[in-house]
Design a protein around this motif. Structure first.
Motif, PDB file in Angstrom:
ATOM      1  N   GLU A  84       0.932  -1.382   0.165  1.00  0.00           N
ATOM      2  CA  GLU A  84       0.033   0.110   0.137  1.00  0.00           C
ATOM      3  C   GLU A  84       0.848   1.246  -0.005  1.00  0.00           C
ATOM      4  O   GLU A  84       1.767   1.148   0.759  1.00  0.00           O
ATOM      5  N   GLU A  95       4.484   6.848  -6.642  1.00  0.00           N
ATOM      6  CA  GLU A  95       3.297   6.005  -6.411  1.00  0.00           C
ATOM      7  C   GLU A  95       3.300   4.498  -6.771  1.00  0.00           C
ATOM      8  O   GLU A  95       4.173   4.247  -7.825  1.00  0.00           O
ATOM      9  N   SER A  98      -2.508   1.243  -7.514  1.00  0.00           N
ATOM     10  CA  SER A  98      -3.781   1.223  -6.796  1.00  0.00           C
ATOM     11  C   SER A  98      -4.491  -0.243  -6.907  1.00  0.00           C
ATOM     12  O   SER A  98      -3.936  -1.097  -7.865  1.00  0.00           O
ATOM     13  N   LYS A  99      -5.545  -0.457  -6.334  1.00  0.00           N
ATOM     14  CA  LYS A  99      -5.910  -1.523  -6.625  1.00  0.00           C
ATOM     15  C   LYS A  99      -6.733  -1.648  -7.921  1.00  0.00           C
ATOM     16  O   LYS A  99      -6.655  -2.940  -8.752  1.00  0.00           O
ATOM     17  N   GLN A 101      -5.696  -0.228 -10.662  1.00  0.00           N
ATOM     18  CA  GLN A 101      -4.626  -0.601 -11.500  1.00  0.00           C
ATOM     19  C   GLN A 101      -4.321  -1.869 -11.743  1.00  0.00           C
ATOM     20  O   GLN A 101      -4.043  -2.381 -12.779  1.00  0.00           O
ATOM     21  N   TRP A 113      -4.247  -5.095   0.662  1.00  0.00           N
ATOM     22  CA  TRP A 113      -2.856  -4.672   0.990  1.00  0.00           C
ATOM     23  C   TRP A 113      -1.953  -5.744   1.597  1.00  0.00           C
ATOM     24  O   TRP A 113      -2.402  -6.698   2.382  1.00  0.00           O
TER      25      TRP A 113
END
Length: 429
Positions: A84, A95, A98-99, A101, A113
């Motif tokens: 995360e 970065e 993300s979930k 992505q 995570w």
């Protein structure tokens, strides 16, 4: 990542193919590779665990993949755990995925995570009868470094001592040896980038150039075409350096009259290409250099013709050895008497051709596969005969990447110059 997005259907299909050959009520556990330390707070560049990438497309550290195809709760049949991100990580590293992505990359719906792993894992592990754990079972592996996978195996055995354990590696070797159409496209892209680098250096090489300058020219061309760089440690070996099979210092001056052996190739999207060429530093082969070059090229062409469906590793290499014997006799390097008196375990030709002709190629340069399995459509091999004459300070090797199909084979590097006249012409334009 700098490479273009890969169709997630590749990874979805890879997981489906693996699920078909798992035991009932099984669980597969895969961990990402570590960042390897250098000194102080330094680290080496990250290279993902090839099996995890093959099954998910996720190219990020601290990733865990669980596959439990027969789990009663559908959401737990494919589960991905990601590191995360937070504000500190975003500032210092950038970065993380993300979930959403990660779902787009992998095709996996259930994502948590990494700090949630223990809680979720307890819902999955206790309905599993067989647990597949992964290790590096490549026949050439000799690493003394403990990996994240090996640490996990130790921890798992301590925490879950009564589960049945199985080896994942043989199954992954079976699957990864047969390349899917998308994989072949990615490998072709790596070969195409390699061609751009080779074409560039043909215009650059001349007497007085440093080996490391050639390495720099290649790296420039590879990176500017979305590769991370070399698929393996580059060999730029001029003159007698070419007789050292794994010469990687790349520190000498290229001299007039020398032949330069280049074992250099690009990766793309983690897939490797593997090229070797031998070129005259001054743009023209001498008579002797050309004799040896043409001999290697004839062996290359014969060997390439034998990389076809149904052939098998040991028989293939035995036949290549016979062809090499004939060429070495023609060059005056060995005699028929040498062959008569040779040690069967180390044939006479091995003095001048001490390595194998081919290896599997894919996500790893020396990719996984079973040498006792007959060649099948979808397998990709290198083809790389060579002759190394230490007493003459001359080493020549030629190498392309060959895809086996049901109708012969396809040379993924056919568009890269290999004929001596073509090499000389390109260097003298």
């Amino acid at each position: 990542m700098r490479y273009d997005p890969i169709d997630k259907s590749l990874f979805t299909e890879n997981r489906r193919r693996l699920s078909e050959i798992l035991k009932p009520q099984s669980l597969v556990i895969l961990n990402a590779n570590d960042f390897m330390p250098t000194n102080a707070d330094g680290t080496m560049g990250f290279k993902q665990n090839s099996d995890l990438f093959y099954l998910s497309g996720i190219d990020q550290e601290e990733t865990i993949l669980l596959l439990s195809p027969h789990h009663p709760d559908e959401k737990y049949r494919e589960v991905l755990f990601l590191r995360e991100t937070n504000e500190l990580i975003a500032v210092w590293e950038g970065e993380k995925l993300s979930k959403d992505q990660a779902r787009e990359v992998s095709g996996i719906k259930t994502i948590y995570w990494t700090h949630q792993f223990d809680r979720i894992f307890s819902d999955i592990i206790f309905v599993a009868e067989t647990v597949y754990l992964n290790t590096n079972e490549h026949t050439r592996n000799s690493s003394l470094v403990q990996t994240r996978e090996s640490r996990y195996i130790t921890d798992f055995k301590e925490n879950y001592p009564l589960h049945n354990l199985s080896r994942l590696a043989p199954l992954m070797h079976q699957l990864r040896a047969i390349k899917q159409p998308v994989e072949i496209e990615l490998m072709q892209k790596a070969c195409d980038i390699t061609k751009l680098g080779f074409d560039r250096l043909l215009k650059f090489v001349k007497p007085g150039v440093q080996e490391f300058e050639i390495e720099a020219e290649l790296l420039h061309e590879f990176v500017r075409n979305r590769s991370k760089g070399f698929a393996y440690q580059p060999i730029v070996a001029s003159g007698a350096n070419a007789c050292v099979l794994h010469y990687i210092q790349n520190e000498k001056t290229c001299k007039d009259g020398d032949v330069l052996l280049l074992d250099v190739a690009a990766e793309y999207a983690n897939y490797a290409s593997d090229l070797t060429r031998s070129i005259p530093v001054n743009g023209r082969f001498t008579k002797r250099q050309r004799e040896v070059y043409d001999a290697v090229l004839r062996v290359f062409k014969h060997a390439k013709s034998m990389l076809v469906t149904g052939n098998i590793w040991d028989e293939y290499h035995t036949e290549v050895g016979k062809i090499m014997e004939s060429e070495l006799i023609g060059l005056g390097l060995i005699t028929k008497d040498d062959i008569t008196k040779q040690d069967p375990e180390w044939p006479a030709y091995k003095k001048y051709f001490p390595h194998g002709t081919s290896h599997f190629l894919g996500l790893d340069v020396h990719d996984v596969g079973n040498k006792y399995q007959r060649f099948e459509p979808g397998m990709v091999f290198t083809c790389e005969p060579g002759i190394y004459i230490r007493e003459e300070g001359l080493g020549i090797r030629l190498e392309n990447n060959i895809l086996i199909t049901s109708n012969g084979n396809i040379d993924l590097m056919e568009h890269i110059a290999i004929e001596a006249e073509e090499i000389e012409d390109l260097m003298n334009r």
